[in-house]
Design an enzyme around this catalytic site. Structure first.
Site, mmCIF file in Angstrom:
data_model
loop_
_atom_site.group_PDB
_atom_site.id
_atom_site.type_symbol
_atom_site.label_atom_id
_atom_site.label_comp_id
_atom_site.label_asym_id
_atom_site.label_seq_id
_atom_site.Cartn_x
_atom_site.Cartn_y
_atom_site.Cartn_z
ATOM 1 N N LYS A 231 84.201 52.527 -68.238
ATOM 2 C CA LYS A 231 84.412 53.972 -68.400
ATOM 3 C C LYS A 231 83.489 54.737 -67.475
ATOM 4 O O LYS A 231 83.491 55.959 -67.468
ATOM 5 C CB LYS A 231 84.176 54.371 -69.847
ATOM 6 N N SER B 190 75.656 51.858 -75.448
ATOM 7 C CA SER B 190 75.514 53.297 -75.232
ATOM 8 C C SER B 190 75.539 54.085 -76.539
ATOM 9 O O SER B 190 75.282 55.293 -76.539
ATOM 10 C CB SER B 190 76.631 53.817 -74.317
ATOM 11 N N VAL C 216 74.223 28.572 -85.866
ATOM 12 C CA VAL C 216 75.166 27.513 -86.252
ATOM 13 C C VAL C 216 75.240 26.532 -85.089
ATOM 14 O O VAL C 216 75.572 26.906 -83.964
ATOM 15 C CB VAL C 216 76.560 28.103 -86.571
ATOM 16 N N HIS D 114 83.646 56.290 -79.315
ATOM 17 C CA HIS D 114 84.520 56.864 -78.289
ATOM 18 C C HIS D 114 85.579 57.773 -78.906
ATOM 19 O O HIS D 114 86.062 57.543 -80.019
ATOM 20 C CB HIS D 114 85.150 55.741 -77.457
ATOM 21 N N ARG E 248 78.254 42.656 -72.368
ATOM 22 C CA ARG E 248 79.553 42.719 -73.036
ATOM 23 C C ARG E 248 80.177 41.325 -73.003
ATOM 24 O O ARG E 248 80.110 40.652 -71.971
ATOM 25 C CB ARG E 248 80.483 43.698 -72.309
HETATM 26 C C1 LIG Z 1 75.846 48.220 -71.978
HETATM 27 C C2 LIG Z 1 76.871 48.303 -73.073
HETATM 28 C C3 LIG Z 1 77.297 49.540 -73.510
HETATM 29 C C4 LIG Z 1 78.258 49.626 -74.519
HETATM 30 N N1 LIG Z 1 78.572 50.846 -75.014
HETATM 31 C C5 LIG Z 1 79.446 50.948 -76.045
HETATM 32 C C6 LIG Z 1 79.732 52.209 -76.611
HETATM 33 O O1 LIG Z 1 79.132 53.208 -76.265
HETATM 34 N N2 LIG Z 1 80.669 52.273 -77.579
HETATM 35 C C7 LIG Z 1 81.354 51.177 -78.019
HETATM 36 O O2 LIG Z 1 82.230 51.316 -78.859
HETATM 37 N N3 LIG Z 1 81.046 49.936 -77.549
HETATM 38 C C8 LIG Z 1 80.101 49.808 -76.583
HETATM 39 N N4 LIG Z 1 79.767 48.579 -76.098
HETATM 40 C C9 LIG Z 1 80.379 47.392 -76.699
HETATM 41 C C10 LIG Z 1 79.721 47.029 -78.032
HETATM 42 O O3 LIG Z 1 78.325 47.018 -77.922
HETATM 43 C C11 LIG Z 1 80.229 45.652 -78.459
HETATM 44 O O4 LIG Z 1 81.625 45.675 -78.461
HETATM 45 C C12 LIG Z 1 79.761 45.238 -79.841
HETATM 46 O O5 LIG Z 1 78.373 45.406 -79.996
HETATM 47 C C13 LIG Z 1 80.129 43.778 -80.088
HETATM 48 O O6 LIG Z 1 79.673 43.420 -81.377
HETATM 49 P P1 LIG Z 1 79.781 41.922 -81.865
HETATM 50 O O7 LIG Z 1 79.397 41.936 -83.295
HETATM 51 O O8 LIG Z 1 81.105 41.369 -81.494
HETATM 52 O O9 LIG Z 1 78.747 41.119 -80.958
HETATM 53 P P2 LIG Z 1 77.159 40.951 -81.079
HETATM 54 O O10 LIG Z 1 76.491 42.209 -81.411
HETATM 55 O O11 LIG Z 1 76.714 40.256 -79.845
HETATM 56 O O12 LIG Z 1 76.993 39.997 -82.332
HETATM 57 C C14 LIG Z 1 77.231 38.615 -82.281
HETATM 58 C C15 LIG Z 1 76.108 37.943 -83.030
HETATM 59 O O13 LIG Z 1 76.380 36.553 -83.130
HETATM 60 C C16 LIG Z 1 75.152 35.884 -83.079
HETATM 61 N N5 LIG Z 1 75.387 34.477 -82.718
HETATM 62 C C17 LIG Z 1 75.706 33.955 -81.516
HETATM 63 N N6 LIG Z 1 75.803 32.624 -81.589
HETATM 64 C C18 LIG Z 1 75.536 32.286 -82.864
HETATM 65 C C19 LIG Z 1 75.457 31.056 -83.564
HETATM 66 N N7 LIG Z 1 75.676 29.877 -82.968
HETATM 67 N N8 LIG Z 1 75.127 31.080 -84.879
HETATM 68 C C20 LIG Z 1 74.888 32.250 -85.531
HETATM 69 N N9 LIG Z 1 74.948 33.440 -84.903
HETATM 70 C C21 LIG Z 1 75.278 33.465 -83.597
HETATM 71 C C22 LIG Z 1 74.380 36.641 -82.027
HETATM 72 O O14 LIG Z 1 72.985 36.408 -82.136
HETATM 73 C C23 LIG Z 1 74.772 38.071 -82.307
HETATM 74 O O15 LIG Z 1 73.850 38.747 -83.122
HETATM 75 C C24 LIG Z 1 78.813 48.440 -75.084
HETATM 76 C C25 LIG Z 1 78.359 47.195 -74.650
HETATM 77 C C26 LIG Z 1 77.377 47.128 -73.666
HETATM 78 C C27 LIG Z 1 76.854 45.787 -73.251
#
Ligand SMILES: Cc1cc2nc3c(=O)[nH]c(=O)nc-3n(C[C@H](O)[C@H](O)[C@H](O)COP(=O)(O)OP(=O)(O)OC[C@H]3O[C@@H](n4cnc5c(N)ncnc54)[C@H](O)[C@@H]3O)c2cc1C
Length: 486
Positions: free
Chosen positions: A253, A47, A174, A51, A314
């Site tokens: 939320k 989104s 990986v 927040h 998520r």
């Molecule tokens: C619909 C929706 C709405 C949301 N709205 C909000 C919001 O408004 N505000 C907010 O604060 N949060 C929001 N969130 C939550 C937020 O988007 C996430 O908490 C955040 O993007 C997580 O980031 P991350 O880096 O942990 O995960 P990701 O962005 O998923 O990054 C993980 C990365 O690891 C990579 N990966 C996976 N496996 C491997 C591997 N074996 N080798 C190498 N790379 C790998 C993936 O390709 C990916 O790019 C929302 C989530 C959703 C789904």
């Protein structure tokens, strides 16, 4: 072979923020991403809300980090030049039971020190946001809520990290982890490379549990909770000025009205658990659910206003909370279960991970030569006419309009490619070319030609995003094309 100090797995917003924070120190860092560009996992499909700070229960880690995370975004946006604005939010109540939710959120916010919270009566809500339902009886206003272009945040974090010396590998999943015999870290197999690092941080989003298993580390099992989002026609710009939340439910939320940074209104998300970590489909049921819920908030919104839709997943741990820091395997750290508000919390998650690395013995010394800022990108559509004229006089590429819906010039697309875009989505998310009403109908081919010209990617090899998402097979002029196997 060089042994890096730290390997960060995953270039989502968490891994990107960590790599960038480490890049300001003398640490040698490698960032490894399975997909073709940064942020192509959950971090691009959300989104985009920073927040306000009062939503989460401070007894949980995700609730405790919401407000500190919120406060980090002004400085980050100023340094890196991505789109961020505090537009404020309203959580609305329709009856006394929902008013009790407002009481809870207000008390939480006050306990956390979130400034500016106000209760608005029905009359004030109607005056400030006339499109909202006249059945709203009261609202909690929080001026600290903001909107960000989340993919821009990821790109700029990685760009800044790379400029400061971080080595980044894309299309490099990986697939194997080996503990080094000398006890000094790990060897990772990623995209045909062997990469060694003294410490590894697993920020692999939904697949973080599989990565932990490869390293023999125990950690949370992760499930996907899908959220569908619907983007509405830009003619609805200004329909509401602030983010609009209903009273929250146990798992989410709620379904929101989101005035995005660029002015397009978005509604969503849903929140449903799924066993399929690749299920990014949007559904008729999802659309019906979203519009039923948001039409309760603002009855004038129509499903027929939808111009695009997407789903994000998520990564949810069994205990519904973030898991950040050490694991039971020394030097293997994790940032898992980073569901909402993971975007908001990402800058402070990075700080916690850096502290956890230091606790495990990594010596961290600031790098006086590291540069924390990036030059801001040109945004022709929103520049003052005098600035537009100067741009055109300086460089005629800014006079050639490529995306007519969003007013994106050839110069901006060329700049985006120079700063790392390698796919059509990479261009779209950096410049908005293809995000307007026609969804790329006019500009897609031109963007492909620019990728060919400036990135040296032969036109039939240009992809929308990851391998397999090719757009063309061959040129009609007879130039040999890509081999098609299926
Ligand atoms: C619909 C929706 C709405 C949301 N709205 C909000 C919001 O408004 N505000 C907010 O604060 N949060 C929001 N969130 C939550 C937020 O988007 C996430 O908490 C955040 O993007 C997580 O980031 P991350 O880096 O942990 O995960 P990701 O962005 O998923 O990054 C993980 C990365 O690891 C990579 N990966 C996976 N496996 C491997 C591997 N074996 N080798 C190498 N790379 C790998 C993936 O390709 C990916 O790019 C929302 C989530 C959703 C789904």
């Amino acid at each position: 072979m060089e042994r890096h100090d730290v390997a960060v797995i995953g270039a989502g917003v968490v891994g990107a923020a960590l790599a960038r924070t480490l890049s300001l120190t003398r640490t040698s860092v490698v960032l490894i991403e399975a997909q073709s560009e940064a942020g192509f996992g959950t971090s691009k499909a959300n989104s985009g809300i920073i927040h306000a700070g009062h939503h989460g229960d401070p007894a949980t880690l995700k609730g405790a980090l919401e407000w500190p995370g919120n406060q980090a975004w002004d400085a980050l946006a100023a340094e890196l030049g991505f789109a961020f604005r505090r537009i404020g939010e309203l959580t609305v109540a329709f009856d006394d039971a929902e008013r009790a939710h407002l009481d809870l959120l207000e008390a939480r916010g006050r306990a956390k020190g979130v400034p500016g919270l106000e209760r608005w009566d029905a009359e004030r809500v109607r005056r400030e946001e006339p499109a909202l339902s006249h059945d709203v009886v009261e609202a909690l206003y929080a001026p600290t809520a903001g909107v960000v272009n989340p993919y821009e945040a990821c790109y700029t974090l990685v760009e800044n990290a790379v400029r400061n010396g971080v080595e980044a590998h894309f299309d490099a999943p990986v697939t194997a982890v080996e503990a080094l015999e000398d006890g000094g870290g790990f060897a990772l197999q990623a995209g045909g490379r062997r990469i060694e690092a003294r410490y590894v941080v697993n920020a692999a989003g939904l697949y973080g549990d599989a990565l932990n298993a490869l390293a023999g580390a125990s950690g949370p099992r992760l499930r996907a909770r899908k959220g569908e989002e619907y983007l509405l026609d830009k003619r609805l710009q200004g329909y509401v000025e602030r983010l609009v939340f209903p009273a929250p439910s146990a798992t989410s939320k709620g379904t929101l009205i989101i005035p995005t940074y660029d002015g397009t209104l978005m509604v969503g998300p849903t929140a449903h658990e799924t066993d399929d970590k690749e299920d990014l489909t949007t559904t008729a049921e999802g659309a019906a659910e979203v519009f039923e819920k948001v039409r309760r908030l603002a009855p004038g919104l129509q499903p027929s206003d939808t111009i695009a839709q997407f789903a994000g997943l998520r990564a949810v741990a069994e205990d519904d909370d973030f898991h950040v820091g050490a694991t039971d395997v020394p030097r293997w750290l994790q940032a898992l279960g980073i569901q909402s508000p993971g975007l908001t919390a990402a800058p402070v998650l990075a700080e916690r991970l850096v502290a956890a690395l230091a606790e495990q013995g990594l010596a961290l010394e600031p790098d006086p030569d590291a540069e924390p800022t990036l030059p801001p990108p040109v945004r022709f559509a929103t520049a003052e006419p005098v600035v537009q004229e100067a741009l055109v006089a300086r460089d005629p590429a800014y006079a050639t309009m490529v995306c007519r819906c969003e007013w994106v010039t050839e110069g901006e697309i060329r700049d985006a490619i120079a700063r790392g875009a390698r796919t059509l989505d990479g261009i779209k998310f950096r410049t908005r070319a293809g995000m307007g009403r026609c969804q790329g109908g006019f500009c897609r081919l031109r963007c492909m030609e620019l990728l060919e010209r400036d990135a040296g990617i032969a036109l039939p090899d240009v992809r929308k995003h990851n391998p397999g998402s090719w757009v063309a097979i061959a040129r009609v002029d007879g130039t040999p094309g890509r081999e098609v196997t299926s």
